[in-house]
Design a protein around this motif. Structure first.
Motif, PDB file in Angstrom:
ATOM      1  N   LEU A  24       0.832  -1.198   0.000  1.00 49.34           N
ATOM      2  CA  LEU A  24       0.000   0.000   0.000  1.00 49.34           C
ATOM      3  C   LEU A  24       0.869   1.251   0.000  1.00 49.34           C
ATOM      4  CD1 LEU A  24      -2.868   1.109   0.137  1.00 49.34           C
ATOM      5  CD2 LEU A  24      -2.741   0.941   2.620  1.00 49.34           C
ATOM      6  N   THR A  25       1.927   1.234   0.795  1.00 48.24           N
ATOM      7  CA  THR A  25       2.855   2.370   0.850  1.00 48.24           C
ATOM      8  C   THR A  25       3.533   2.577  -0.501  1.00 48.24           C
ATOM      9  OG1 THR A  25       3.261   1.985   3.202  1.00 48.24           O
ATOM     10  CG2 THR A  25       4.897   3.274   2.023  1.00 48.24           C
ATOM     11  N   ASP A  26       3.928   1.484  -1.138  1.00 47.68           N
ATOM     12  CA  ASP A  26       4.560   1.585  -2.461  1.00 47.68           C
ATOM     13  C   ASP A  26       3.602   2.205  -3.474  1.00 47.68           C
ATOM     14  OD1 ASP A  26       6.824   0.436  -1.394  1.00 47.68           O
ATOM     15  OD2 ASP A  26       6.467  -1.561  -2.248  1.00 47.68           O
ATOM     16  N   VAL A  27       2.344   1.758  -3.463  1.00 44.07           N
ATOM     17  CA  VAL A  27       1.349   2.294  -4.399  1.00 44.07           C
ATOM     18  C   VAL A  27       1.123   3.781  -4.126  1.00 44.07           C
ATOM     19  CG1 VAL A  27      -1.103   2.216  -5.022  1.00 44.07           C
ATOM     20  CG2 VAL A  27       0.205   0.098  -4.863  1.00 44.07           C
ATOM     21  N   ARG A  28       0.976   4.131  -2.847  1.00 48.16           N
ATOM     22  CA  ARG A  28       0.760   5.544  -2.503  1.00 48.16           C
ATOM     23  C   ARG A  28       1.966   6.388  -2.903  1.00 48.16           C
ATOM     24  NH1 ARG A  28      -2.322   5.194   3.347  1.00 48.16           N
ATOM     25  NH2 ARG A  28      -4.310   4.502   2.495  1.00 48.16           N
ATOM     26  N   SER A  29       3.150   5.858  -2.696  1.00 49.21           N
ATOM     27  CA  SER A  29       4.363   6.581  -3.078  1.00 49.21           C
ATOM     28  C   SER A  29       4.398   6.820  -4.582  1.00 49.21           C
ATOM     29  CB  SER A  29       5.588   5.790  -2.629  1.00 49.21           C
ATOM     30  OG  SER A  29       6.768   6.444  -3.023  1.00 49.21           O
ATOM     31  N   GLN A  30       4.034   5.797  -5.349  1.00 45.96           N
ATOM     32  CA  GLN A  30       3.993   5.946  -6.807  1.00 45.96           C
ATOM     33  C   GLN A  30       2.950   6.995  -7.214  1.00 45.96           C
ATOM     34  OE1 GLN A  30       3.224   1.980  -8.223  1.00 45.96           O
ATOM     35  NE2 GLN A  30       5.309   1.266  -7.803  1.00 45.96           N
ATOM     36  N   ASN A  31       1.784   6.955  -6.555  1.00 41.97           N
ATOM     37  CA  ASN A  31       0.733   7.930  -6.869  1.00 41.97           C
ATOM     38  C   ASN A  31       1.191   9.354  -6.560  1.00 41.97           C
ATOM     39  OD1 ASN A  31      -0.960   5.882  -7.678  1.00 41.97           O
ATOM     40  ND2 ASN A  31      -2.143   5.832  -5.779  1.00 41.97           N
ATOM     41  N   ILE A  32       1.851   9.519  -5.409  1.00 42.22           N
ATOM     42  CA  ILE A  32       2.341  10.851  -5.025  1.00 42.22           C
ATOM     43  C   ILE A  32       3.384  11.325  -6.030  1.00 42.22           C
ATOM     44  CG2 ILE A  32       3.707  12.087  -3.301  1.00 42.22           C
ATOM     45  CD1 ILE A  32       2.190  10.394  -1.167  1.00 42.22           C
ATOM     46  N   THR A  33       4.281  10.425  -6.430  1.00 39.91           N
ATOM     47  CA  THR A  33       5.311  10.779  -7.419  1.00 39.91           C
ATOM     48  C   THR A  33       4.654  11.212  -8.728  1.00 39.91           C
ATOM     49  OG1 THR A  33       6.878   9.245  -6.415  1.00 39.91           O
ATOM     50  CG2 THR A  33       7.320   9.921  -8.679  1.00 39.91           C
ATOM     51  N   GLN A  34       3.627  10.491  -9.162  1.00 43.04           N
ATOM     52  CA  GLN A  34       2.919  10.854 -10.393  1.00 43.04           C
ATOM     53  C   GLN A  34       2.246  12.220 -10.255  1.00 43.04           C
ATOM     54  OE1 GLN A  34       0.249   7.589 -11.141  1.00 43.04           O
ATOM     55  NE2 GLN A  34       1.836   6.299 -12.056  1.00 43.04           N
ATOM     56  N   GLU A  35       1.619  12.449  -9.092  1.00 42.05           N
ATOM     57  CA  GLU A  35       0.952  13.730  -8.866  1.00 42.05           C
ATOM     58  C   GLU A  35       1.962  14.874  -8.856  1.00 42.05           C
ATOM     59  OE1 GLU A  35      -1.441  13.480  -5.322  1.00 42.05           O
ATOM     60  OE2 GLU A  35      -2.664  11.857  -6.127  1.00 42.05           O
ATOM     61  N   VAL A  36       3.118  14.655  -8.221  1.00 39.10           N
ATOM     62  CA  VAL A  36       4.163  15.681  -8.199  1.00 39.10           C
ATOM     63  C   VAL A  36       4.644  15.956  -9.617  1.00 39.10           C
ATOM     64  CG1 VAL A  36       6.556  16.135  -7.495  1.00 39.10           C
ATOM     65  CG2 VAL A  36       4.898  15.289  -5.817  1.00 39.10           C
ATOM     66  N   ASN A  37       4.862  14.908 -10.390  1.00 40.97           N
ATOM     67  CA  ASN A  37       5.319  15.088 -11.781  1.00 40.97           C
ATOM     68  C   ASN A  37       4.266  15.827 -12.603  1.00 40.97           C
ATOM     69  OD1 ASN A  37       7.778  13.868 -11.298  1.00 40.97           O
ATOM     70  ND2 ASN A  37       7.086  11.845 -11.966  1.00 40.97           N
ATOM     71  N   GLN A  38       2.994  15.476 -12.408  1.00 45.65           N
ATOM     72  CA  GLN A  38       1.907  16.160 -13.129  1.00 45.65           C
ATOM     73  C   GLN A  38       1.836  17.628 -12.720  1.00 45.65           C
ATOM     74  OE1 GLN A  38      -1.498  13.767 -12.168  1.00 45.65           O
ATOM     75  NE2 GLN A  38      -1.035  12.213 -13.714  1.00 45.65           N
ATOM     76  N   ALA A  39       2.041  17.886 -11.423  1.00 42.68           N
ATOM     77  CA  ALA A  39       2.023  19.274 -10.948  1.00 42.68           C
ATOM     78  C   ALA A  39       3.187  20.062 -11.554  1.00 42.68           C
ATOM     79  CB  ALA A  39       2.084  19.302  -9.423  1.00 42.68           C
ATOM     80  N   ARG A  40       4.357  19.435 -11.678  1.00 44.02           N
ATOM     81  CA  ARG A  40       5.513  20.111 -12.285  1.00 44.02           C
ATOM     82  C   ARG A  40       5.251  20.429 -13.766  1.00 44.02           C
ATOM     83  NH1 ARG A  40      10.112  16.348  -9.436  1.00 44.02           N
ATOM     84  NH2 ARG A  40      10.155  17.484  -7.456  1.00 44.02           N
ATOM     85  N   VAL A  41       4.649  19.465 -14.459  1.00 43.99           N
ATOM     86  CA  VAL A  41       4.319  19.687 -15.876  1.00 43.99           C
ATOM     87  C   VAL A  41       3.314  20.829 -15.994  1.00 43.99           C
ATOM     88  CG1 VAL A  41       3.156  18.675 -17.890  1.00 43.99           C
ATOM     89  CG2 VAL A  41       4.880  17.355 -16.643  1.00 43.99           C
ATOM     90  N   ALA A  42       2.288  20.803 -15.112  1.00 39.30           N
ATOM     91  CA  ALA A  42       1.271  21.856 -15.141  1.00 39.30           C
ATOM     92  C   ALA A  42       1.894  23.215 -14.823  1.00 39.30           C
ATOM     93  CB  ALA A  42       0.152  21.527 -14.158  1.00 39.30           C
ATOM     94  N   GLU A  43       2.811  23.222 -13.849  1.00 42.08           N
ATOM     95  CA  GLU A  43       3.474  24.467 -13.478  1.00 42.08           C
ATOM     96  C   GLU A  43       4.308  25.000 -14.648  1.00 42.08           C
ATOM     97  OE1 GLU A  43       6.362  26.128  -9.903  1.00 42.08           O
ATOM     98  OE2 GLU A  43       6.389  24.008 -10.395  1.00 42.08           O
ATOM     99  N   ALA A  44       5.032  24.097 -15.303  1.00 39.97           N
ATOM    100  CA  ALA A  44       5.852  24.506 -16.456  1.00 39.97           C
ATOM    101  C   ALA A  44       4.959  25.030 -17.573  1.00 39.97           C
ATOM    102  CB  ALA A  44       6.690  23.333 -16.945  1.00 39.97           C
TER     103      ALA A  44
END
Length: 118
Positions: free
Chosen positions: A78-98
């Motif tokens: 569960l922690t691994d899945v949540r970590s992956q989801n958070i990483t994806q959200e952070v990457n999406q936020a960076r793309v959106a910010e750019a």
């Protein structure tokens, strides 16, 4: 003859007292031995009960450890899945910010061009 009879009775009486004393000691010894046998039997029963309880506790501990290991694996997944989801959200936020920054720069350039035309 009377003295011999009295002496024989005294010896016999003494022997009887001695025999009664020996029988009493033997009886007491048998009673004590029976008490010891009963105590040993109770001790053996308690030992067997304790051994069964120890085995039961060992089995319970092993089952508990297995359950905790399964829970830990589930939590890790569960922690691994949540970590992956958070990483994806952070990457999406960076793309959106750019993308937003690029849009802002385009708007600022366009604004500058319009001001230049005025």
């Amino acid at each position: 003859q009377k003295d011999e009879l009295m002496q024989a009775m005294t010896v016999q009486s003494g022997q009887s007292r001695h025999l009664v004393t020996v029988e009493a000691v033997v009886s007491q010894h048998r009673s004590e031995m029976q008490d010891w046998r009963q105590a040993c039997s109770r001790h053996e029963s308690l030992h067997e009960l304790t051994q069964r309880e120890v085995e039961s506790l060992k089995n319970h501990l092993a089952q508990t450890e297995l359950n905790h290991e399964r829970e830990l694996q589930g939590l890790q997944s569960l922690t691994d899945v949540r970590s992956q989801n958070i990483t994806q959200e952070v990457n999406q936020a960076r793309v959106a910010e750019a993308s937003s920054e690029a849009s802002l720069r385009r708007i600022q350039r366009h604004e500058a061009e319009l001001r230049a035309e005025l």
